[in-house]
Design a protein around this motif. Sequence first.
Motif, PDB file in Angstrom:
ATOM      1  N   PRO A  30       0.831  -1.204   0.000  1.00 42.82           N
ATOM      2  CA  PRO A  30       0.000   0.000   0.000  1.00 42.82           C
ATOM      3  C   PRO A  30       0.868   1.258   0.000  1.00 42.82           C
ATOM      4  O   PRO A  30       1.975   1.266   0.543  1.00 42.82           O
ATOM      5  CB  PRO A  30      -0.806  -0.116   1.296  1.00 42.82           C
ATOM      6  CG  PRO A  30      -0.850  -1.578   1.571  1.00 42.82           C
ATOM      7  CD  PRO A  30       0.469  -2.127   1.090  1.00 42.82           C
ATOM      8  N   THR A  31       0.357   2.327  -0.603  1.00 51.13           N
ATOM      9  CA  THR A  31       1.142   3.546  -0.803  1.00 51.13           C
ATOM     10  C   THR A  31       1.700   4.114   0.504  1.00 51.13           C
ATOM     11  O   THR A  31       2.884   4.459   0.585  1.00 51.13           O
ATOM     12  CB  THR A  31       0.283   4.623  -1.494  1.00 51.13           C
ATOM     13  OG1 THR A  31      -0.167   4.121  -2.751  1.00 51.13           O
ATOM     14  CG2 THR A  31       1.095   5.890  -1.719  1.00 51.13           C
ATOM     15  N   VAL A  32       0.866   4.196   1.537  1.00 48.96           N
ATOM     16  CA  VAL A  32       1.321   4.777   2.807  1.00 48.96           C
ATOM     17  C   VAL A  32       2.416   3.916   3.431  1.00 48.96           C
ATOM     18  O   VAL A  32       3.395   4.432   3.969  1.00 48.96           O
ATOM     19  CB  VAL A  32       0.144   4.964   3.781  1.00 48.96           C
ATOM     20  CG1 VAL A  32       0.642   5.451   5.134  1.00 48.96           C
ATOM     21  CG2 VAL A  32      -0.877   5.938   3.216  1.00 48.96           C
ATOM     22  N   GLU A  33       2.278   2.590   3.347  1.00 42.84           N
ATOM     23  CA  GLU A  33       3.310   1.706   3.892  1.00 42.84           C
ATOM     24  C   GLU A  33       4.615   1.820   3.101  1.00 42.84           C
ATOM     25  O   GLU A  33       5.708   1.766   3.674  1.00 42.84           O
ATOM     26  CB  GLU A  33       2.804   0.258   3.889  1.00 42.84           C
ATOM     27  CG  GLU A  33       1.649   0.017   4.848  1.00 42.84           C
ATOM     28  CD  GLU A  33       1.185  -1.419   4.854  1.00 42.84           C
ATOM     29  OE1 GLU A  33       1.916  -2.291   4.321  1.00 42.84           O
ATOM     30  OE2 GLU A  33       0.096  -1.684   5.395  1.00 42.84           O
ATOM     31  N   ALA A  73       6.228   5.021   4.181  1.00 44.51           N
ATOM     32  CA  ALA A  73       6.770   4.892   5.532  1.00 44.51           C
ATOM     33  C   ALA A  73       8.069   4.095   5.536  1.00 44.51           C
ATOM     34  O   ALA A  73       9.056   4.484   6.177  1.00 44.51           O
ATOM     35  CB  ALA A  73       5.731   4.220   6.430  1.00 44.51           C
ATOM     36  N   THR A  74       8.096   2.981   4.819  1.00 44.90           N
ATOM     37  CA  THR A  74       9.302   2.144   4.757  1.00 44.90           C
ATOM     38  C   THR A  74      10.418   2.866   4.025  1.00 44.90           C
ATOM     39  O   THR A  74      11.599   2.752   4.384  1.00 44.90           O
ATOM     40  CB  THR A  74       8.976   0.808   4.068  1.00 44.90           C
ATOM     41  OG1 THR A  74       7.860   0.192   4.742  1.00 44.90           O
ATOM     42  CG2 THR A  74      10.162  -0.141   4.124  1.00 44.90           C
ATOM     43  N   ALA A  98      -2.855  11.180   4.184  1.00 46.82           N
ATOM     44  CA  ALA A  98      -4.038  10.395   3.825  1.00 46.82           C
ATOM     45  C   ALA A  98      -5.186  11.272   3.351  1.00 46.82           C
ATOM     46  O   ALA A  98      -6.086  10.801   2.652  1.00 46.82           O
ATOM     47  CB  ALA A  98      -4.487   9.559   5.021  1.00 46.82           C
ATOM     48  N   PHE A 105       4.513   8.006  10.786  1.00 47.86           N
ATOM     49  CA  PHE A 105       4.229   6.740  10.105  1.00 47.86           C
ATOM     50  C   PHE A 105       4.448   5.546  11.040  1.00 47.86           C
ATOM     51  O   PHE A 105       3.690   4.573  11.017  1.00 47.86           O
ATOM     52  CB  PHE A 105       5.124   6.585   8.875  1.00 47.86           C
ATOM     53  CG  PHE A 105       4.718   7.452   7.706  1.00 47.86           C
ATOM     54  CD1 PHE A 105       3.395   7.567   7.321  1.00 47.86           C
ATOM     55  CD2 PHE A 105       5.678   8.149   6.975  1.00 47.86           C
ATOM     56  CE1 PHE A 105       3.019   8.360   6.245  1.00 47.86           C
ATOM     57  CE2 PHE A 105       5.323   8.934   5.886  1.00 47.86           C
ATOM     58  CZ  PHE A 105       3.980   9.042   5.525  1.00 47.86           C
ATOM     59  N   GLN A 119       1.687   5.131  13.497  1.00 47.47           N
ATOM     60  CA  GLN A 119       0.477   4.632  12.839  1.00 47.47           C
ATOM     61  C   GLN A 119       0.614   3.176  12.402  1.00 47.47           C
ATOM     62  O   GLN A 119      -0.353   2.592  11.900  1.00 47.47           O
ATOM     63  CB  GLN A 119       0.157   5.511  11.623  1.00 47.47           C
ATOM     64  CG  GLN A 119      -0.250   6.937  11.990  1.00 47.47           C
ATOM     65  CD  GLN A 119      -0.409   7.824  10.774  1.00 47.47           C
ATOM     66  OE1 GLN A 119       0.106   7.520   9.685  1.00 47.47           O
ATOM     67  NE2 GLN A 119      -1.109   8.940  10.933  1.00 47.47           N
ATOM     68  N   HIS A 174       2.724   1.840  10.028  1.00 46.62           N
ATOM     69  CA  HIS A 174       2.848   1.643   8.583  1.00 46.62           C
ATOM     70  C   HIS A 174       4.229   1.171   8.138  1.00 46.62           C
ATOM     71  O   HIS A 174       4.409   0.860   6.953  1.00 46.62           O
ATOM     72  CB  HIS A 174       2.523   2.949   7.854  1.00 46.62           C
ATOM     73  CG  HIS A 174       1.106   3.399   7.981  1.00 46.62           C
ATOM     74  ND1 HIS A 174       0.042   2.586   7.682  1.00 46.62           N
ATOM     75  CD2 HIS A 174       0.575   4.579   8.394  1.00 46.62           C
ATOM     76  CE1 HIS A 174      -1.090   3.242   7.886  1.00 46.62           C
ATOM     77  NE2 HIS A 174      -0.793   4.453   8.328  1.00 46.62           N
ATOM     78  N   VAL A 175       5.213   1.125   9.033  1.00 50.71           N
ATOM     79  CA  VAL A 175       6.587   0.823   8.625  1.00 50.71           C
ATOM     80  C   VAL A 175       6.845  -0.685   8.630  1.00 50.71           C
ATOM     81  O   VAL A 175       6.509  -1.377   9.595  1.00 50.71           O
ATOM     82  CB  VAL A 175       7.604   1.505   9.570  1.00 50.71           C
ATOM     83  CG1 VAL A 175       9.028   1.201   9.108  1.00 50.71           C
ATOM     84  CG2 VAL A 175       7.367   3.006   9.610  1.00 50.71           C
ATOM     85  N   HIS A 176       7.446  -1.192   7.559  1.00 49.24           N
ATOM     86  CA  HIS A 176       7.931  -2.574   7.518  1.00 49.24           C
ATOM     87  C   HIS A 176       9.379  -2.541   8.028  1.00 49.24           C
ATOM     88  O   HIS A 176      10.321  -2.336   7.252  1.00 49.24           O
ATOM     89  CB  HIS A 176       7.868  -3.120   6.092  1.00 49.24           C
ATOM     90  CG  HIS A 176       6.477  -3.364   5.601  1.00 49.24           C
ATOM     91  ND1 HIS A 176       5.922  -4.619   5.477  1.00 49.24           N
ATOM     92  CD2 HIS A 176       5.497  -2.492   5.234  1.00 49.24           C
ATOM     93  CE1 HIS A 176       4.673  -4.529   5.036  1.00 49.24           C
ATOM     94  NE2 HIS A 176       4.395  -3.241   4.879  1.00 49.24           N
TER      95      HIS A 176
END
Length: 253
Positions: A40-43, A46-47, A93, A195, A198, A200-202
């Motif tokens: 996903p774009t946000v993830e 964030a990564t 977002a 991020f 929230q 969202h970070v891998h």
Amino acid sequence: MPLEQFLVLLAAAAAAGWVDAVVGGGGLLQLPALLVTGMPTVEAMATNKFSSVFGTASAAVAYSRSAKVDRQVALPGAALAALSAGLGAWAAAAISAEVLRPAVMVVLVAVAVFVTLRPSMGAVPEPRLRTGPRVAAAVATAGVGIAFYDGIMGPGTGTFLIIAFTTILGLDFVAASASAKIINVGTNLGALAVFGAQGHVHWALGLGMAVCNVAGAQFGARMALRRGAAFVRIVLLVVVVAMVIRLGWQQFG
């Protein structure tokens, strides 16, 4: 994740670190590579921030050892940038990238034309431009406007910072790049804090990419310092044109 895909991400991170260290714009390589995986774009954003903050910080250290960093601008600008980028990430977002892309493309085309028509810009420092009001304008532009953009969208942040410092303060390209890295560390940390909170970070993937990003950043910083402003100017123009093409493809393709 398949091994082949993971290796592509590592290669993209190394290349992005090199580009970021020289003129900024590494997100042009790293972010699309993450998106291709189906993330996903946000993830992906964030990564990308998690990986980039390590490379940017290492490049900042490399530059600070050999190039003059404008601390009067870079330090307060970085503090402001962390807050502004965090606000941008929080608003990411709610603000459509489709709305931002055309405006960013117009700015990038203007930058390319401006740099092309002024071959002397950034070649040598122009200390006469460094006045009190201009210092304040540089801090506000970098620490608020550009940093907020970095939190929302990101690609080209380092490039915008370099252009701001050369045009507002009269820094040469190498000194501008050195100061830009300090600000960029602030923007990455501010956006990453939001991020990360929230979720969202891998983290594991980002850490592997960070190692390659640092390697690329060290190589890029040393090459920019060794080859000087003329080299940085050429890479900047190439990256700006590539960003316009990439954003145009996303918007219209």
